[in-house]
Design an enzyme around this catalytic site. Structure first.
Site, PDB file in Angstrom:
ATOM      1  CG  PHE A 166      -4.361  -9.934  -8.976  1.00 52.11           C
ATOM      2  CD1 PHE A 166      -5.413  -9.254  -9.552  1.00 52.11           C
ATOM      3  CD2 PHE A 166      -3.934  -9.545  -7.715  1.00 52.11           C
ATOM      4  CE1 PHE A 166      -6.029  -8.188  -8.907  1.00 52.11           C
ATOM      5  CE2 PHE A 166      -4.532  -8.490  -7.056  1.00 52.11           C
ATOM      6  CZ  PHE A 166      -5.585  -7.810  -7.647  1.00 52.11           C
ATOM      7  CE  LYS A 167      -3.610  -5.119  -7.076  1.00 53.62           C
ATOM      8  NZ  LYS A 167      -3.471  -4.125  -6.015  1.00 53.62           N
ATOM      9  CG  ASP A 168       2.438  -8.651 -13.390  1.00 52.27           C
ATOM     10  OD1 ASP A 168       2.801  -7.460 -13.427  1.00 52.27           O
ATOM     11  OD2 ASP A 168       3.031  -9.521 -12.732  1.00 52.27           O
TER      12      ASP A 168
ATOM     13  CG  LEU B 209      -1.740  -2.575 -13.941  1.00 47.62           C
ATOM     14  CD1 LEU B 209      -1.184  -2.552 -12.523  1.00 47.62           C
ATOM     15  CD2 LEU B 209      -2.036  -1.161 -14.409  1.00 47.62           C
TER      16      LEU B 209
ATOM     17  CB  THR C 266      -1.507  -1.256  -7.925  1.00 46.67           C
ATOM     18  OG1 THR C 266      -2.661  -2.035  -7.657  1.00 46.67           O
ATOM     19  CG2 THR C 266      -1.821  -0.298  -9.072  1.00 46.67           C
TER      20      THR C 266
END
Length: 465
Positions: A111-113, A116, A144
Site C-alpha cells: 500500500f505504501k506505493d 511514495l 516503506t
C-alpha cells in the site's frame, strides 16, 4: 493552506515547505491548520471519477496553489499509471458484507506505493524547480523502504538512505530494496530492531550537524504529511463504490505506525460517512492497549509473521492525540515527554472521543494463519498476514450486518511465503511478472552496528557532491 505542529512551537508552513521538512523544529508532526470538507452532493459525484481524477479532487486543497493544477494532474496521472490494475485500488468481496481493498498493485506490491510513488514525483518536481539537493533518511520494517527507493530512485537531486533491521524483514522485502541499482541509493541493515532504526531517524532530524551545509534532510516515513495526504484518497474511493454518501462504511486497517488509519480518520472529518475504524494489530499491540486501557507504555518488541507491523512506538498517534486534546500543542509536548520517561495515562475525555470512532483488536500469529486458511477455504482468496489480521479484526468488531466492512489489503501474499506455509496451504504464490527474476538480481547492502554515530558517519561519507 497552512500546516502547524502538534507541539505548538514550530512556525506554520505551506505545503511545499512541509514536503521538504518532515519533523517540525519543535519535534512535532505537521498537520493541516484546517481540513477541506466535501458535501454529500460532492461525495456522490465522486462515483463517476476514476482513481487519478479522485486523487486530484482530494489532494488539490492540501497543495493549495504550491503546484499549478495542470502540473499536479500530470504528476498524479504519472504516479498511478505505474499500477498494474486499471482500477488502481480494486475492491474484492469476501462475504456478504466483508470486502478487501487491494492496495498492492503498485511497483513494490504494498500500500505504501500509493503515497511514495506520489511523494517521489512531488519531490522531483519541487527540487528541480528550486535547484536544490536533499538527503532522504528513512526507517522501514519491511515495505516503506522498497516503496521509497522505487519512488525516489529517478530523482538526481536526492541521496537516499534506508535503514532496516538486519535479518528482520522477509527475503522478498529485503531484495526489493537491495537489488535496485543507483549511486544515490543506500540500504543500511542495522543490527537492531525497527524501533532502533526509527529512533536513529528521529535523532538525525533533531540534530543534522552530520550533513553538508547545503543539504536538507527529508522524511519518507509517514511522519511526512504528503504520505498521509495520498492515503486519504482510497478511503473515499472504496466508500463511494459501496454507496457513500447514502450508505456508511466501516474500515479495518492493519496498522503499526498509525499513519494509514489516521488517513481514514481524516477522510471521516472531511465528510465521508465512516461508521467505524478498526485498529488491527499483531502481538505488538500498543494501539490496542491504548484504546482498551487509556494508557501507553513501551513493551519489548516481538517478531511476528507480519513484520511491517512489528512496531512498539506508533509515531502518527501523536497526530490523533493533537485533536483529542483540542489541538493543545503544549499538552501534547508534555504527554510525550512523560512517555519518554515511562508510562502515560490519557484523559477519559480524550479516550471517549477516540472510542466513538475507533475500536481495536490484537491478532497473534496462530490466529493470523488460521484466518489465512479460513479465507482460502471460504472463497479461495489468499491473504497476506497483515491483511489477514485486518480481516480477523473486522469479524470481531461487532459491526452491524448492514454496514459494509472494508479491510485494507496492504500487501501481496507473495511477499510473505512463510505465513502462507504456516496456514497449512500448499499454494505456490508467485511474484508478478515484473518481479519474477528478483532472486537472481545482485544485492547491495551495508550491515552497520546499532550505533547512531556509525550510521551518520556512513551517510556523511556517501552523500554525492
Amino acid at each position: 493552506m497552512k500546516y502547524i505542529s502538534t507541539r505548538g512551537k514550530a512556525p506554520a508552513l505551506n505545503f511545499e515547505d512541509v514536503l521538504l521538512t518532515g519533523l517540525a523544529s519543535d519535534g512535532g508532526l505537521y498537520v493541516p491548520e484546517t481540513l477541506p470538507t466535501f458535501s454529500a452532493a460532492e461525495i456522490g459525484a465522486m462515483a463517476a471519477m476514476d482513481y487519478p481524477s479522485l486523487a486530484q479532487k482530494i489532494i488539490t486543497p492540501f497543495v493549495d496553489g504550491c503546484i499549478p493544477d495542470s502540473d499536479l494532474a500530470a504528476i498524479i496521472a504519472d504516479t498511478y499509471a505505474e499500477f498494474r490494475h486499471s482500477a488502481v485500488a480494486p475492491l474484492v468481496q469476501l462475504d456478504h458484507n466483508q470486502w478487501v481493498l487491494e492496495l498492492f498493485h503498485g511497483p513494490t506490491l504494498a500500500f505504501k506505493d500509493f503515497a511514495l510513488q506520489l511523494l517521489g514525483r512531488l519531490l522531483d518536481y519541487v527540487l528541480e524547480r528550486r535547484q536544490q539537493k536533499v538527503v532522504i533518511m528513512g526507517a522501514t520494517s519491511g515495505d516503506t523502504g522498497s516503496a521509497a527507493i522505487e519512488g525516489c530512485k529517478r530523482c538526481s537531486n536526492i541521496d537516499i538512505f534506508i535503514l532496516h533491521p538486519h535479518q528482520r524483514v522477509s527475503e522478498v522485502q529485503r531484495r526489493q530494496m537491495t537489488t535496485v541499482v543507483g549511486d544515490n541509493i543506500h540500504n543500511l541493515a542495522i543490527e537492531g530492531n525497527f524501533d532502533d532504526c526509527q529512533a536513529m531517524v528521529k535523532a538525525s532530524f533533531a540534530n543534522r550537524a552530520f550533513l553538508p551545509e547545503d543539504r536538507g534532510l527529508v522524511a519518507v516515513n509517514s511522519i511526512n504529511w504528503a504520505r498521509i495526504m495520498a492515503q486519504i484518497v482510497y478511503y473515499f474511493y472504496a466508500a463511494v463504490a459501496l454507496g457513500a454518501p447514502a450508505r456508511k462504511t466501516a474500515f479495518s486497517v492493519p496498522t503499526g505506525n498509525f499513519g494509514d488509519i489516521f488517513a481514514g480518520y481524516l477522510a471521516h472529518n472531511m465528510g465521508l460517512p465512516v461508521e467505524r475504524l478498526v485498529i488491527a494489530t499483531n502481538r505488538n499491540d500498543v494501539l490496542h492497549r491504548v484504546l482498551t486501557t487509556s494508557s501507553m507504555r513501551r513493551q519489548p518488541l516481538q517478531h511476528t509473521l507480519s513484520p511491517s507491523m512489528d512496531i512498539t512506538v506508533s509515531s502518527n498517534f501523536e497526530r490523533l492525540l493533537f485533536d483529542l486534546y483540542d489541538r493543545d500543542g503544549a499538552a501534547i509536548a508534555d504527554l510525550l515527554a512523560r512517555f519518554d520517561e515511562g508510562e502515560i495515562a490519557f484523559s477519559e475525555t480524550a479516550m471517549a472521543r477516540a472510542r466513538s470512532l475507533f475500536s481495536s483488536a490484537c491478532v497473534d500469529d496462530e490466529q493470523t494463519c488460521a484466518q489465512i486458511a479460513a479465507t482460502w477455504e471460504n472463497c479461495e482468496y489468499l491473504l497476506d498476514p497483515h491483511s489477514a489480521i485486518g480481516v480477523r479484526a473486522a469479524m470481531t468488531a461487532g459491526i452491524a450486518a448492514d454496514i459494509p466492512v472494508v479491510t485494507l489489503a496492504t500487501a501481496h501474499p507473495a511477499k510473505f511465503p512463510d505465513a502462507v506455509k504456516g496456514a497449512g496451504l500448499n499454494e505456490e504464490v508467485g511474484l508478478p511478472l515484473h518481479l519474477r527474476d528478483l532472486f537472481e538480481r545482485p544485492e547491495r547492502c551495508s550491515v552497520l552496528p546499532n550505533d547512531l554515530a556509525a550510521v551518520q558517519s556512513f551517510m556523511a561519507s556517501n552523500i554525492r557532491a
